[in-house]
Design an enzyme around this catalytic site. Structure first.
Site, PDB file in Angstrom:
ATOM      1  N   GLY A  13     -65.570 -27.058 -43.662  1.00 38.04           N
ATOM      2  CA  GLY A  13     -64.820 -28.218 -44.164  1.00 38.04           C
ATOM      3  C   GLY A  13     -64.905 -29.386 -43.201  1.00 38.04           C
ATOM      4  O   GLY A  13     -63.935 -30.129 -43.018  1.00 38.04           O
ATOM      5  N   ASP A  64     -70.926 -23.262 -49.784  1.00 37.13           N
ATOM      6  CA  ASP A  64     -69.647 -23.067 -50.482  1.00 37.13           C
ATOM      7  C   ASP A  64     -69.027 -21.770 -49.944  1.00 37.13           C
ATOM      8  O   ASP A  64     -69.640 -20.698 -50.062  1.00 37.13           O
ATOM      9  CB  ASP A  64     -69.941 -22.958 -51.989  1.00 37.13           C
ATOM     10  CG  ASP A  64     -68.685 -22.810 -52.826  1.00 37.13           C
ATOM     11  OD1 ASP A  64     -67.657 -22.337 -52.313  1.00 37.13           O
ATOM     12  OD2 ASP A  64     -68.752 -23.161 -54.014  1.00 37.13           O
ATOM     13  N   ASN A  91     -61.532 -24.087 -41.211  1.00 42.26           N
ATOM     14  CA  ASN A  91     -60.723 -25.232 -41.617  1.00 42.26           C
ATOM     15  C   ASN A  91     -60.790 -25.499 -43.122  1.00 42.26           C
ATOM     16  O   ASN A  91     -59.842 -26.028 -43.689  1.00 42.26           O
ATOM     17  CB  ASN A  91     -61.204 -26.473 -40.840  1.00 42.26           C
ATOM     18  CG  ASN A  91     -60.702 -27.760 -41.450  1.00 42.26           C
ATOM     19  OD1 ASN A  91     -59.534 -28.124 -41.306  1.00 42.26           O
ATOM     20  ND2 ASN A  91     -61.567 -28.458 -42.190  1.00 42.26           N
ATOM     21  N   SER A 142     -50.866 -23.704 -42.106  1.00 41.94           N
ATOM     22  CA  SER A 142     -50.068 -24.842 -42.585  1.00 41.94           C
ATOM     23  C   SER A 142     -48.600 -24.567 -42.333  1.00 41.94           C
ATOM     24  O   SER A 142     -48.171 -23.407 -42.277  1.00 41.94           O
ATOM     25  CB  SER A 142     -50.304 -25.012 -44.090  1.00 41.94           C
ATOM     26  OG  SER A 142     -49.336 -25.863 -44.644  1.00 41.94           O
ATOM     27  N   TYR A 155     -50.786 -21.517 -52.761  1.00 40.86           N
ATOM     28  CA  TYR A 155     -51.245 -22.108 -51.500  1.00 40.86           C
ATOM     29  C   TYR A 155     -50.448 -21.542 -50.327  1.00 40.86           C
ATOM     30  O   TYR A 155     -51.017 -21.115 -49.319  1.00 40.86           O
ATOM     31  CB  TYR A 155     -51.107 -23.632 -51.565  1.00 40.86           C
ATOM     32  CG  TYR A 155     -51.486 -24.347 -50.290  1.00 40.86           C
ATOM     33  CD1 TYR A 155     -52.824 -24.548 -49.965  1.00 40.86           C
ATOM     34  CD2 TYR A 155     -50.519 -24.822 -49.407  1.00 40.86           C
ATOM     35  CE1 TYR A 155     -53.187 -25.215 -48.797  1.00 40.86           C
ATOM     36  CE2 TYR A 155     -50.860 -25.482 -48.248  1.00 40.86           C
ATOM     37  CZ  TYR A 155     -52.197 -25.682 -47.944  1.00 40.86           C
ATOM     38  OH  TYR A 155     -52.542 -26.328 -46.778  1.00 40.86           O
ATOM     39  N   SER A 156     -49.124 -21.524 -50.471  1.00 44.88           N
ATOM     40  CA  SER A 156     -48.328 -21.062 -49.337  1.00 44.88           C
ATOM     41  C   SER A 156     -48.549 -19.576 -49.066  1.00 44.88           C
ATOM     42  O   SER A 156     -48.559 -19.144 -47.911  1.00 44.88           O
ATOM     43  CB  SER A 156     -46.847 -21.401 -49.501  1.00 44.88           C
ATOM     44  OG  SER A 156     -46.348 -20.911 -50.689  1.00 44.88           O
ATOM     45  N   LYS A 159     -51.508 -19.164 -46.824  1.00 47.90           N
ATOM     46  CA  LYS A 159     -51.286 -19.536 -45.421  1.00 47.90           C
ATOM     47  C   LYS A 159     -50.436 -18.480 -44.689  1.00 47.90           C
ATOM     48  O   LYS A 159     -50.631 -18.241 -43.499  1.00 47.90           O
ATOM     49  CB  LYS A 159     -50.664 -20.933 -45.339  1.00 47.90           C
ATOM     50  CG  LYS A 159     -51.563 -22.043 -45.905  1.00 47.90           C
ATOM     51  CD  LYS A 159     -52.931 -22.115 -45.206  1.00 47.90           C
ATOM     52  CE  LYS A 159     -53.768 -23.298 -45.674  1.00 47.90           C
ATOM     53  NZ  LYS A 159     -55.081 -23.383 -45.018  1.00 47.90           N
TER      54      LYS A 159
HETATM   55  N1  LIG Z   1     -53.574 -32.416 -44.940  1.00 46.64           N
HETATM   56  C1  LIG Z   1     -52.478 -31.732 -44.645  1.00 46.64           C
HETATM   57  O1  LIG Z   1     -51.346 -32.262 -44.731  1.00 46.64           O
HETATM   58  C2  LIG Z   1     -52.562 -30.302 -44.181  1.00 46.64           C
HETATM   59  C3  LIG Z   1     -51.404 -29.716 -43.668  1.00 46.64           C
HETATM   60  C4  LIG Z   1     -51.464 -28.399 -43.213  1.00 46.64           C
HETATM   61  C5  LIG Z   1     -52.655 -27.697 -43.260  1.00 46.64           C
HETATM   62  N2  LIG Z   1     -53.769 -28.287 -43.787  1.00 46.64           N
HETATM   63  C6  LIG Z   1     -54.992 -27.468 -43.819  1.00 46.64           C
HETATM   64  O2  LIG Z   1     -56.011 -28.134 -43.090  1.00 46.64           O
HETATM   65  C7  LIG Z   1     -57.286 -27.795 -43.630  1.00 46.64           C
HETATM   66  C8  LIG Z   1     -58.068 -29.062 -43.923  1.00 46.64           C
HETATM   67  O3  LIG Z   1     -57.394 -29.789 -44.922  1.00 46.64           O
HETATM   68  P1  LIG Z   1     -57.559 -31.370 -45.134  1.00 46.64           P
HETATM   69  O4  LIG Z   1     -56.206 -31.923 -45.300  1.00 46.64           O
HETATM   70  O5  LIG Z   1     -58.465 -31.929 -44.096  1.00 46.64           O
HETATM   71  O6  LIG Z   1     -58.227 -31.384 -46.590  1.00 46.64           O
HETATM   72  P2  LIG Z   1     -59.486 -32.162 -47.187  1.00 46.64           P
HETATM   73  O7  LIG Z   1     -59.631 -33.524 -46.620  1.00 46.64           O
HETATM   74  O8  LIG Z   1     -59.345 -32.002 -48.672  1.00 46.64           O
HETATM   75  O9  LIG Z   1     -60.710 -31.292 -46.670  1.00 46.64           O
HETATM   76  C9  LIG Z   1     -60.941 -29.999 -47.135  1.00 46.64           C
HETATM   77  C10 LIG Z   1     -62.290 -29.563 -46.618  1.00 46.64           C
HETATM   78  O10 LIG Z   1     -62.532 -28.233 -47.081  1.00 46.64           O
HETATM   79  C11 LIG Z   1     -63.823 -28.180 -47.642  1.00 46.64           C
HETATM   80  N3  LIG Z   1     -63.864 -27.211 -48.729  1.00 46.64           N
HETATM   81  C12 LIG Z   1     -62.973 -27.034 -49.742  1.00 46.64           C
HETATM   82  N4  LIG Z   1     -63.386 -26.076 -50.570  1.00 46.64           N
HETATM   83  C13 LIG Z   1     -64.570 -25.623 -50.068  1.00 46.64           C
HETATM   84  C14 LIG Z   1     -65.498 -24.629 -50.488  1.00 46.64           C
HETATM   85  N5  LIG Z   1     -65.307 -23.898 -51.594  1.00 46.64           N
HETATM   86  N6  LIG Z   1     -66.601 -24.426 -49.726  1.00 46.64           N
HETATM   87  C15 LIG Z   1     -66.820 -25.158 -48.611  1.00 46.64           C
HETATM   88  N7  LIG Z   1     -65.986 -26.113 -48.157  1.00 46.64           N
HETATM   89  C16 LIG Z   1     -64.881 -26.339 -48.901  1.00 46.64           C
HETATM   90  C17 LIG Z   1     -64.121 -29.589 -48.144  1.00 46.64           C
HETATM   91  O11 LIG Z   1     -65.519 -29.810 -48.077  1.00 46.64           O
HETATM   92  P3  LIG Z   1     -66.447 -30.264 -49.318  1.00 46.64           P
HETATM   93  O12 LIG Z   1     -65.641 -31.144 -50.183  1.00 46.64           O
HETATM   94  O13 LIG Z   1     -67.620 -30.925 -48.657  1.00 46.64           O
HETATM   95  O14 LIG Z   1     -66.818 -28.974 -49.933  1.00 46.64           O
HETATM   96  C18 LIG Z   1     -63.419 -30.460 -47.121  1.00 46.64           C
HETATM   97  O15 LIG Z   1     -64.270 -30.764 -46.047  1.00 46.64           O
HETATM   98  C19 LIG Z   1     -57.007 -26.939 -44.872  1.00 46.64           C
HETATM   99  O16 LIG Z   1     -57.161 -25.572 -44.557  1.00 46.64           O
HETATM  100  C20 LIG Z   1     -55.563 -27.260 -45.207  1.00 46.64           C
HETATM  101  O17 LIG Z   1     -54.937 -26.210 -45.905  1.00 46.64           O
HETATM  102  C21 LIG Z   1     -53.750 -29.579 -44.231  1.00 46.64           C
END
Ligand SMILES: NC(=O)c1ccc[n+]([C@@H]2O[C@H](COP(=O)([O-])OP(=O)(O)OC[C@H]3O[C@@H](n4cnc5c(N)ncnc54)[C@H](OP(=O)(O)O)[C@@H]3O)[C@@H](O)[C@H]2O)c1
Length: 193
Positions: A13, A64, A91, A142, A155-156, A159
């Protein structure tokens, strides 16, 4: 600047959001980066910026994490082109809404596959390489693991499972000098939110 010199970091990611930010942070410390994701255009942009920020070497792996073959290729290409794995960052994440009444099994399978099955399998697949480097794993969990959010029950649950996986793996793999940790961010403004 050179804190990560001669270290190889595999980030899933890495094409957007937190993973993209992590890629730049490791690039600035002189690490070599395996940037993984599905979006080719985004990965290309991130790779270019990593190079300008100071990464020693970079590769993109379009993959993927719901596909076993793709995950295997991710690790194999990283080792073939960059030589080793020192840090695995699980990630990649998928956020979906839905509770008991309105959630679907399709979403259940998808979110468990991306957020929990993939970190498990990538850790297993990277294990021989992490043993050699006495490396480490960082899982992106998370704050939702410690909250009860009825409209994001799938989702929760993933995590909570990831936190448990991290603790089990840390105990099991500590004997090899491998550290396993997770971080539980609060709200970060990315595509996901
Ligand atoms: N944003 C928040 O508030 C928050 C809070 C707590 C935890 N998190 C966690 O932090 C991590 C990153 O989240 P983010 O907020 O940065 O989200 P994001 O901007 O939506 O990024 C998600 C990433 O995951 C990749 N991804 C999703 N499905 C995939 C798949 N099937 N195969 C390969 N890659 C995949 C996407 O890549 P492609 O689109 O290129 O496939 C993208 O790079 C996640 O695990 C999320 O649960 C986020």
């Amino acid at each position: 600047m050179e804190e990560m010199k001669n270290k190889v970091v595999l980030i899933t990611g890495a094409s957007t959001g937190i993973g993209e930010g992590l890629a730049y942070a490791f690039a600035r410390k002189g690490g070599s980066l395996s940037l993984c994701g599905r979006n080719v255009e985004n990965l290309k942009k991130v790779e270019e910026k990593c190079v300008s920020e100071g990464a020693a070497k970079t590769i993109q792996v379009v993959a993927d994490v719901t596909k076993v073959d793709d995950m295997e290729r991710m690790v194999d290409e990283t080792v073939a082109k960059l030589g080793q794995v020192d840090v695995l960052i699980n990630n990649a994440g998928y956020g979906c809404k839905g509770g008991i009444e309105n959630g679907t099994l399709e979403e259940f399978d998808e979110v468990f596959s991306v957020n929990l099955k993939a970190p498990y399998y990538l850790m297993q697949r990277c294990l021989p390489h992490l043993k050699k480097t006495k490396g480490c794993v960082i899982n992106l969990s998370s704050c939702y693991a410690n909250m009860f959010v009825p409209e994001a029950v799938h989702y929760s649950m993933t995590k909570v499972g990831l936190d448990h996986l991290t603790k089990c793996a840390a105990i099991e793999l500590g004997k090899y000098g491998i550290r396993v940790n997770n971080v539980n961010p609060g709200l970060v403004v990315t595509e996901m939110v």
